[in-house]
Design a protein around this motif. Sequence first.
Motif, PDB file in Angstrom:
ATOM      1  N   SER A  75       0.835  -1.207   0.000  1.00 25.12           N
ATOM      2  CA  SER A  75       0.000   0.000   0.000  1.00 25.12           C
ATOM      3  C   SER A  75       0.870   1.256   0.000  1.00 25.12           C
ATOM      4  N   ALA A  76       1.921   1.240   0.824  1.00 26.29           N
ATOM      5  CA  ALA A  76       2.831   2.384   0.873  1.00 26.29           C
ATOM      6  C   ALA A  76       3.515   2.594  -0.480  1.00 26.29           C
ATOM      7  N   THR A  77       3.870   1.504  -1.139  1.00 27.34           N
ATOM      8  CA  THR A  77       4.501   1.597  -2.456  1.00 27.34           C
ATOM      9  C   THR A  77       3.538   2.178  -3.481  1.00 27.34           C
ATOM     10  N   LEU A  78       2.257   1.820  -3.373  1.00 31.09           N
ATOM     11  CA  LEU A  78       1.247   2.404  -4.263  1.00 31.09           C
ATOM     12  C   LEU A  78       1.195   3.925  -4.091  1.00 31.09           C
ATOM     13  N   CYS A  79       1.303   4.373  -2.839  1.00 32.36           N
ATOM     14  CA  CYS A  79       1.296   5.815  -2.559  1.00 32.36           C
ATOM     15  C   CYS A  79       2.517   6.487  -3.170  1.00 32.36           C
ATOM     16  N   LEU A  80       3.674   5.852  -3.024  1.00 32.70           N
ATOM     17  CA  LEU A  80       4.899   6.414  -3.582  1.00 32.70           C
ATOM     18  C   LEU A  80       4.818   6.488  -5.109  1.00 32.70           C
ATOM     19  N   ASN A  81       4.287   5.431  -5.714  1.00 28.50           N
ATOM     20  CA  ASN A  81       4.158   5.411  -7.173  1.00 28.50           C
ATOM     21  C   ASN A  81       3.107   6.397  -7.673  1.00 28.50           C
ATOM     22  N   TYR A  82       2.127   6.693  -6.832  1.00 28.67           N
ATOM     23  CA  TYR A  82       1.103   7.680  -7.194  1.00 28.67           C
ATOM     24  C   TYR A  82       1.736   9.047  -7.418  1.00 28.67           C
ATOM     25  N   LYS A  83       2.679   9.396  -6.550  1.00 27.84           N
ATOM     26  CA  LYS A  83       3.361  10.694  -6.652  1.00 27.84           C
ATOM     27  C   LYS A  83       4.549  10.636  -7.607  1.00 27.84           C
ATOM     28  N   PHE A  84       5.253   9.499  -7.576  1.00 26.36           N
ATOM     29  CA  PHE A  84       6.466   9.367  -8.390  1.00 26.36           C
ATOM     30  C   PHE A  84       6.341   8.114  -9.266  1.00 26.36           C
ATOM     31  N   PRO A  85       5.623   8.219 -10.397  1.00 28.52           N
ATOM     32  CA  PRO A  85       5.362   7.049 -11.246  1.00 28.52           C
ATOM     33  C   PRO A  85       6.617   6.407 -11.833  1.00 28.52           C
ATOM     34  N   ASP A  86       7.730   7.124 -11.850  1.00 23.60           N
ATOM     35  CA  ASP A  86       8.962   6.560 -12.404  1.00 23.60           C
ATOM     36  C   ASP A  86       9.783   5.815 -11.351  1.00 23.60           C
ATOM     37  N   GLY A  87       9.338   5.849 -10.098  1.00 23.85           N
ATOM     38  CA  GLY A  87      10.049   5.126  -9.044  1.00 23.85           C
ATOM     39  C   GLY A  87       9.978   3.620  -9.270  1.00 23.85           C
ATOM     40  N   ILE A  88      11.044   2.917  -8.912  1.00 25.79           N
ATOM     41  CA  ILE A  88      11.094   1.475  -9.199  1.00 25.79           C
ATOM     42  C   ILE A  88      11.669   0.684  -8.019  1.00 25.79           C
ATOM     43  N   LYS A  89      11.347  -0.599  -8.005  1.00 28.45           N
ATOM     44  CA  LYS A  89      12.031  -1.547  -7.127  1.00 28.45           C
ATOM     45  C   LYS A  89      13.251  -2.032  -7.886  1.00 28.45           C
ATOM     46  N   THR A  90      14.412  -2.045  -7.248  1.00 26.44           N
ATOM     47  CA  THR A  90      15.630  -2.433  -7.960  1.00 26.44           C
ATOM     48  C   THR A  90      16.626  -3.073  -7.007  1.00 26.44           C
ATOM     49  N   LYS A  91      17.773  -3.456  -7.514  1.00 26.33           N
ATOM     50  CA  LYS A  91      18.829  -4.060  -6.701  1.00 26.33           C
ATOM     51  C   LYS A  91      20.153  -3.366  -6.985  1.00 26.33           C
ATOM     52  N   VAL A  92      21.013  -3.346  -5.964  1.00 28.42           N
ATOM     53  CA  VAL A  92      22.360  -2.803  -6.141  1.00 28.42           C
ATOM     54  C   VAL A  92      23.370  -3.864  -5.727  1.00 28.42           C
ATOM     55  N   GLU A  93      24.509  -3.846  -6.367  1.00 29.24           N
ATOM     56  CA  GLU A  93      25.550  -4.831  -6.088  1.00 29.24           C
ATOM     57  C   GLU A  93      26.158  -4.603  -4.704  1.00 29.24           C
ATOM     58  N   ASN A  94      26.412  -5.699  -4.013  1.00 31.01           N
ATOM     59  CA  ASN A  94      27.081  -5.634  -2.707  1.00 31.01           C
ATOM     60  C   ASN A  94      28.559  -5.350  -2.944  1.00 31.01           C
ATOM     61  N   THR A  95      28.989  -4.148  -2.623  1.00 27.74           N
ATOM     62  CA  THR A  95      30.371  -3.731  -2.862  1.00 27.74           C
ATOM     63  C   THR A  95      31.265  -3.936  -1.638  1.00 27.74           C
ATOM     64  N   ILE A  96      30.696  -4.488  -0.580  1.00 27.94           N
ATOM     65  CA  ILE A  96      31.455  -4.657   0.667  1.00 27.94           C
ATOM     66  C   ILE A  96      31.779  -6.123   0.950  1.00 27.94           C
ATOM     67  N   GLY A  97      30.812  -7.006   0.742  1.00 24.82           N
ATOM     68  CA  GLY A  97      31.014  -8.423   1.052  1.00 24.82           C
ATOM     69  C   GLY A  97      30.574  -9.321  -0.091  1.00 24.82           C
ATOM     70  N   GLN A  98      30.646 -10.632   0.154  1.00 24.79           N
ATOM     71  CA  GLN A  98      30.288 -11.618  -0.855  1.00 24.79           C
ATOM     72  C   GLN A  98      28.825 -12.028  -0.781  1.00 24.79           C
ATOM     73  N   ARG A  99      28.274 -11.996   0.421  1.00 25.08           N
ATOM     74  CA  ARG A  99      26.895 -12.429   0.602  1.00 25.08           C
ATOM     75  C   ARG A  99      26.096 -11.362   1.334  1.00 25.08           C
ATOM     76  N   PRO A 100      24.902 -11.053   0.855  1.00 23.09           N
ATOM     77  CA  PRO A 100      24.366 -11.470  -0.446  1.00 23.09           C
ATOM     78  C   PRO A 100      25.062 -10.721  -1.583  1.00 23.09           C
ATOM     79  N   LYS A 101      24.839 -11.187  -2.796  1.00 24.89           N
ATOM     80  CA  LYS A 101      25.486 -10.535  -3.933  1.00 24.89           C
ATOM     81  C   LYS A 101      24.869  -9.169  -4.224  1.00 24.89           C
ATOM     82  N   THR A 102      23.582  -9.034  -3.924  1.00 23.46           N
ATOM     83  CA  THR A 102      22.893  -7.766  -4.171  1.00 23.46           C
ATOM     84  C   THR A 102      21.999  -7.418  -2.986  1.00 23.46           C
ATOM     85  N   PHE A 103      21.635  -6.147  -2.903  1.00 25.95           N
ATOM     86  CA  PHE A 103      20.670  -5.682  -1.916  1.00 25.95           C
ATOM     87  C   PHE A 103      19.499  -5.039  -2.649  1.00 25.95           C
ATOM     88  N   GLU A 104      18.294  -5.358  -2.197  1.00 28.95           N
ATOM     89  CA  GLU A 104      17.104  -4.832  -2.855  1.00 28.95           C
ATOM     90  C   GLU A 104      16.716  -3.473  -2.286  1.00 28.95           C
TER      91      GLU A 104
END
Length: 211
Positions: A75-104
């Motif tokens: 529901s909160a994400t729906l609110c965020l997308n209502y104001k910012f339609p270009d906002g997305i769920k994404t992942k970034v590479e873990n630049t500090i350790g091996q696990r996990p490989k990415t963070f959402e």
Amino acid sequence: MDILKEKIKELAEVYSSTLKGKIESRKVEMKQDDNSHYLIYRVLGISTAEGELIDIYQNAGRFLYKYAGSFLEDSATLCLNYKFPDGIKTKVENTIGQRPKTFEIDFLNGLDAIEVKWRDATTDGDHITKEHTRVKVIKQHGLKPIRVMFYYPLRSQAIRIQETLKTLYAGVEGEYYAGDDAWEFLLNYCGVDLKAILTEIANEKTPENGN
């Protein structure tokens, strides 16, 4: 705004229906369960009938907690997308350790990396380490980590962990909002009073007095 309210109501109906279905299905399964452990319940002064009710509510509670959290976060994400339609769920590479490989990242809007949680009651050491690493990784990617948690945990150890996380966010020039501050952040950030919308839906489904 009416369209957003309708989407949240529709989302509530989907989650409500799914939750009821899961609970009823589990009740049917439990009728086939081995209940020999009720002997121990009885030794501890819990009758068989009481034990059955406790097991049913324990299972129902697990489903309720899971679906309540997912519904509020969606529901909160729906609110965020209502104001910012270009906002997305994404992942970034873990630049500090091996696990996990990415963070959402639940919602990336420009440089704002927003994590949406309904409640975090964890006291697990590995989870804590992961959260600390996550914040630092997001910062290294040139983003601003923002944590929005609508309900504060109740246990003292979990509360202390959240206080530590709040300090960590401040240390990397991020933002941390919990409890009333989280609802206020959402209102200020995207102009939607989600708590008011949910209160309206709740009162339609189950009046405050529970009747």
